[in-house]
Design a protein around this motif. Sequence first.
Motif, PDB file in Angstrom:
ATOM      1  N   ALA A   1      -7.916   8.805  -8.086  1.00  0.00           N
ATOM      2  CA  ALA A   1      -6.475   8.566  -7.909  1.00  0.00           C
ATOM      3  C   ALA A   1      -6.190   7.225  -7.243  1.00  0.00           C
ATOM      4  O   ALA A   1      -5.050   6.778  -7.176  1.00  0.00           O
ATOM      5  N   VAL A   2      -7.249   6.571  -6.737  1.00  0.00           N
ATOM      6  CA  VAL A   2      -7.056   5.358  -5.949  1.00  0.00           C
ATOM      7  C   VAL A   2      -7.241   4.104  -6.808  1.00  0.00           C
ATOM      8  O   VAL A   2      -8.257   3.956  -7.496  1.00  0.00           O
ATOM      9  N   ALA A   3      -6.239   3.239  -6.751  1.00  0.00           N
ATOM     10  CA  ALA A   3      -6.327   1.984  -7.513  1.00  0.00           C
ATOM     11  C   ALA A   3      -7.078   0.933  -6.704  1.00  0.00           C
ATOM     12  O   ALA A   3      -7.849   0.136  -7.255  1.00  0.00           O
ATOM     13  N   LEU A   4      -6.827   0.898  -5.409  1.00  0.00           N
ATOM     14  CA  LEU A   4      -7.460  -0.123  -4.576  1.00  0.00           C
ATOM     15  C   LEU A   4      -7.542   0.397  -3.138  1.00  0.00           C
ATOM     16  O   LEU A   4      -6.592   0.992  -2.642  1.00  0.00           O
ATOM     17  N   ALA A   5      -8.698   0.208  -2.525  1.00  0.00           N
ATOM     18  CA  ALA A   5      -8.862   0.598  -1.121  1.00  0.00           C
ATOM     19  C   ALA A   5      -9.346  -0.613  -0.347  1.00  0.00           C
ATOM     20  O   ALA A   5     -10.283  -1.297  -0.771  1.00  0.00           O
ATOM     21  N   LEU A   6      -8.689  -0.888   0.746  1.00  0.00           N
ATOM     22  CA  LEU A   6      -9.014  -2.083   1.530  1.00  0.00           C
ATOM     23  C   LEU A   6      -9.388  -1.653   2.948  1.00  0.00           C
ATOM     24  O   LEU A   6      -8.534  -1.173   3.701  1.00  0.00           O
ATOM     25  N   PRO A   7     -10.667  -1.808   3.336  1.00  0.00           N
ATOM     26  CA  PRO A   7     -11.050  -1.425   4.694  1.00  0.00           C
ATOM     27  C   PRO A   7     -10.602  -2.497   5.684  1.00  0.00           C
ATOM     28  O   PRO A   7     -10.603  -3.692   5.357  1.00  0.00           O
TER      29      PRO A   7
ATOM     30  N   PHE B   1       0.839  -1.214   0.000  1.00  0.00           N
ATOM     31  CA  PHE B   1       0.000   0.000   0.000  1.00  0.00           C
ATOM     32  C   PHE B   1       0.868   1.256   0.000  1.00  0.00           C
ATOM     33  O   PHE B   1       2.028   1.232   0.414  1.00  0.00           O
ATOM     34  N   ASP B   2       0.256   2.348  -0.465  1.00  0.00           N
ATOM     35  CA  ASP B   2       0.971   3.623  -0.514  1.00  0.00           C
ATOM     36  C   ASP B   2       0.614   4.515   0.664  1.00  0.00           C
ATOM     37  O   ASP B   2       1.397   5.395   1.043  1.00  0.00           O
TER      38      ASP B   2
ATOM     39  N   GLY C   1     -20.471  -8.295  22.053  1.00  0.00           N
ATOM     40  CA  GLY C   1     -19.695  -7.578  23.066  1.00  0.00           C
ATOM     41  C   GLY C   1     -19.127  -6.286  22.526  1.00  0.00           C
ATOM     42  O   GLY C   1     -18.733  -5.418  23.292  1.00  0.00           O
ATOM     43  N   HIS C   2     -19.032  -6.167  21.187  1.00  0.00           N
ATOM     44  CA  HIS C   2     -18.557  -4.910  20.608  1.00  0.00           C
ATOM     45  C   HIS C   2     -19.695  -3.893  20.652  1.00  0.00           C
ATOM     46  O   HIS C   2     -20.876  -4.259  20.594  1.00  0.00           O
ATOM     47  N   ASP C   3     -19.333  -2.629  20.729  1.00  0.00           N
ATOM     48  CA  ASP C   3     -20.322  -1.550  20.768  1.00  0.00           C
ATOM     49  C   ASP C   3     -21.153  -1.578  19.481  1.00  0.00           C
ATOM     50  O   ASP C   3     -20.590  -1.511  18.369  1.00  0.00           O
ATOM     51  N   ALA C   4     -22.470  -1.663  19.614  1.00  0.00           N
ATOM     52  CA  ALA C   4     -23.339  -1.758  18.438  1.00  0.00           C
ATOM     53  C   ALA C   4     -23.222  -0.537  17.539  1.00  0.00           C
ATOM     54  O   ALA C   4     -23.421  -0.610  16.319  1.00  0.00           O
ATOM     55  N   LYS C   5     -22.856   0.608  18.154  1.00  0.00           N
ATOM     56  CA  LYS C   5     -22.762   1.856  17.373  1.00  0.00           C
ATOM     57  C   LYS C   5     -21.610   1.799  16.372  1.00  0.00           C
ATOM     58  O   LYS C   5     -21.563   2.535  15.406  1.00  0.00           O
ATOM     59  N   THR C   6     -20.666   0.899  16.634  1.00  0.00           N
ATOM     60  CA  THR C   6     -19.500   0.830  15.738  1.00  0.00           C
ATOM     61  C   THR C   6     -19.652  -0.258  14.676  1.00  0.00           C
ATOM     62  O   THR C   6     -18.713  -0.530  13.937  1.00  0.00           O
ATOM     63  N   SER C   7     -20.846  -0.833  14.594  1.00  0.00           N
ATOM     64  CA  SER C   7     -21.002  -1.974  13.686  1.00  0.00           C
ATOM     65  C   SER C   7     -20.938  -1.576  12.211  1.00  0.00           C
ATOM     66  O   SER C   7     -20.836  -2.439  11.334  1.00  0.00           O
ATOM     67  N   THR C   8     -20.971  -0.283  11.932  1.00  0.00           N
ATOM     68  CA  THR C   8     -20.813   0.143  10.532  1.00  0.00           C
ATOM     69  C   THR C   8     -19.524   0.927  10.350  1.00  0.00           C
ATOM     70  O   THR C   8     -19.321   1.564   9.322  1.00  0.00           O
ATOM     71  N   GLU C   9     -18.679   0.868  11.355  1.00  0.00           N
ATOM     72  CA  GLU C   9     -17.417   1.623  11.261  1.00  0.00           C
ATOM     73  C   GLU C   9     -16.246   0.684  10.977  1.00  0.00           C
ATOM     74  O   GLU C   9     -16.341  -0.531  11.169  1.00  0.00           O
ATOM     75  N   ILE C  10     -15.192   1.313  10.542  1.00  0.00           N
ATOM     76  CA  ILE C  10     -13.958   0.547  10.285  1.00  0.00           C
ATOM     77  C   ILE C  10     -12.800   1.232  11.011  1.00  0.00           C
ATOM     78  O   ILE C  10     -12.925   2.373  11.465  1.00  0.00           O
ATOM     79  N   SER C  11     -11.660   0.535  11.108  1.00  0.00           N
ATOM     80  CA  SER C  11     -10.501   1.094  11.835  1.00  0.00           C
ATOM     81  C   SER C  11      -9.626   1.950  10.923  1.00  0.00           C
ATOM     82  O   SER C  11      -9.025   2.930  11.364  1.00  0.00           O
ATOM     83  N   ALA C  12      -9.524   1.536   9.666  1.00  0.00           N
ATOM     84  CA  ALA C  12      -8.668   2.274   8.726  1.00  0.00           C
ATOM     85  C   ALA C  12      -8.938   1.779   7.313  1.00  0.00           C
ATOM     86  O   ALA C  12      -9.598   0.746   7.114  1.00  0.00           O
ATOM     87  N   VAL C  13      -8.422   2.540   6.347  1.00  0.00           N
ATOM     88  CA  VAL C  13      -8.490   2.099   4.958  1.00  0.00           C
ATOM     89  C   VAL C  13      -7.057   2.080   4.424  1.00  0.00           C
ATOM     90  O   VAL C  13      -6.335   3.086   4.523  1.00  0.00           O
ATOM     91  N   LEU C  14      -6.657   0.913   3.903  1.00  0.00           N
ATOM     92  CA  LEU C  14      -5.337   0.814   3.284  1.00  0.00           C
ATOM     93  C   LEU C  14      -5.504   1.188   1.823  1.00  0.00           C
ATOM     94  O   LEU C  14      -6.404   0.680   1.134  1.00  0.00           O
TER      95      LEU C  14
ATOM     96  N   ALA D   1      -2.097   9.127   6.046  1.00  0.00           N
ATOM     97  CA  ALA D   1      -0.657   8.888   6.268  1.00  0.00           C
ATOM     98  C   ALA D   1      -0.013   8.476   4.956  1.00  0.00           C
ATOM     99  O   ALA D   1      -0.241   7.364   4.457  1.00  0.00           O
ATOM    100  N   TRP D   2       0.756   9.403   4.373  1.00  0.00           N
ATOM    101  CA  TRP D   2       1.390   9.174   3.067  1.00  0.00           C
ATOM    102  C   TRP D   2       2.670   9.982   2.988  1.00  0.00           C
ATOM    103  O   TRP D   2       2.682  11.102   3.486  1.00  0.00           O
TER     104      TRP D   2
END
Lengths: 399, 226
Positions: free
Chosen positions: A94-100, A53-54, A210-223, A249-250
């Motif tokens: 500009a993005v070739a591939l994005a991986l959540p 990833f870039d 056990g995970h917060d239900a509010k975060t069920s549509t969220e992600i940690s990052a996108v590569l 971060a680039w």
Amino acid sequence: MTLPLIVAKSLRQHLLSTVVTAASIALAGGLLMAVWVVKTQSNDAFTKQNAGFDAVLGARSAKLQLVLNAIFHLEASPGNLPWADYEDIAKNSAVALALPIAVGDNYHGYRLVGTTTNLFAVEHAPGRKYRLAEGESFLPGYMEAVLGSFAAQQLKLKVGDKFHPYHGLTFDEKQKHEELYVVTGILEPSNTPADRVIWIPLEGVQHMKGHDAKTSTEISAVLVKLKNPIAGRGLELMYNKQGNRLTFAWPIAQVVAELFGKIAWFDKVLELVAWLVAAVATGSVLASIYNSMNERRRDIAILRALGARAHTIFLAVVLECAAIAVLGMVAAFAVYLGITGVAAHIIRTETGVVLNAFAWHPILAWAPAAMIGLSALAGVIPALKAYRTNVAENLVPVS
Amino acid sequence: MPLLEISNLKKSYAAPDGGTHVVVDVPDFKLEAQAQVALSGESGSGKTTFLNLIAGILAPDTGSIKLNGQELAGLRESARDRVRATTIGYIFQTFNLLQGYTALENVLLGMSFGPGADREFAKTLLKRVGLEAKLNHLPRQLSTGQQQRVAVARALANRPKLVLADEPTGNLDHANAGESLKLIREACRENGAALLLVSHDREVLGQFESVQKLGKLNRAAAQPLS
């Protein structure tokens, strides 16, 4: 043949001091080479490591934390971002591939990373994609897992095995999740941090009990893989300068290089210690030979009486010091391989970054040359003493 | 022309009282090629210093030492080393064998600094002194008499024109001394080397046709070293 014979005989006659001195050279030389190689290889490996990833897009945070979390699977996640942010960047021209990715669970210390099957489209090295060594990919929405090669090896899991994930990024046996995952595949070794990861469907992390239900549509990052790495400049402006919610971060290498810049002083201290050890070892050659000069005086006088020139004796002593260093440096390669092997294992276990102890580095040539040269130089002092030996006085046996 | 021609040779050392102590003062001495001469000298007569001057181990204060037509007195130390390595064999009272080297290696070293190592010749010499079965023995594995024989072989290893022997039988018992002396004389004769032997042993001196008293030869011998 005379000089080598004299040197070999002398080494043998003073076998104990030869072995002890050569051993000190071996330890010093091995340490010097290992420090240098581990330092430069880990610097290279981390700064060149981007797992294909870039850039990384994540919640507003330090770029380094984002990269360490998303690429190296170290550090805590700086926070989540909505799925919409993934969709936005994924459709950017500009993005070739994005991986959540989504993180938050582990199995015996090995991270579970939720993602999509796009993982298998990523070229982690030129011409090399993440490929399955055995089994098949996980199915989105199912409790299935694909293990990185190192994780599978360490956890002794194979295709068909089942496991319960544990909550959090560090292992705590009280934090066991109810879900039961089945291993469907194991990746080929990629020599990237991905080897230490347990890959599961994105929804697996999002909907883990056990995970917060509010975060069920969220992600940690996108590569992010860019079509043209230069295009990162525009995205950086857009996310970092014009907004304050997300961090882009680039380029990844520069972010990691900043980390190494911050700990450069530590490298310098290590180098200094290694050089000091080398200097002490070289000094031990001098001390060892110099202290034995009294018992050598008669032999030197006999050789001189047989017609050996004073400079021949001088050269023999210098060569003896160099020979001790040669013996020491041969053994130093074993010490080097030992230290580098242990360091490489620790670094791989902790980060997934692979160091190669057998890879060529110029230090492997100039450290032996320097140690042999310095030892020969140290030999000049006892050699001068030998050169000045009074032949007539020392032909008489010492009673 | 004599093989060795010495004139007005003087050597002195600094005395503890700050003065100088003359040890060798030889106005004239000659030795013909292949001759065998014994010098009789008591302890302190300067015999070892005299031999060391001839061997080029010591440099004289004044005087001339011509060996095989070459003047040694004015030579630099390295040039004297070269002369010693190619022209002179030396047998010491204490043999002075190198303890870490085998009999064969000791003999090889005797030629290494001069004409170069010749393994076959070294073996021939050791065979000549009766040690063909002891080639790879270290000095400590040999008897005193055998060590002396290795020393004889080593002294002849560089095919010298002159062999210097300093009390060569001094450390041997009566039987071994006689045998060893015979061997030294025969070996020198066979190899065409002159022999200059120094001893205070009357039995040894009695074997020689030509014996000179160092006390007469060396004017400094009247003032022995304290």
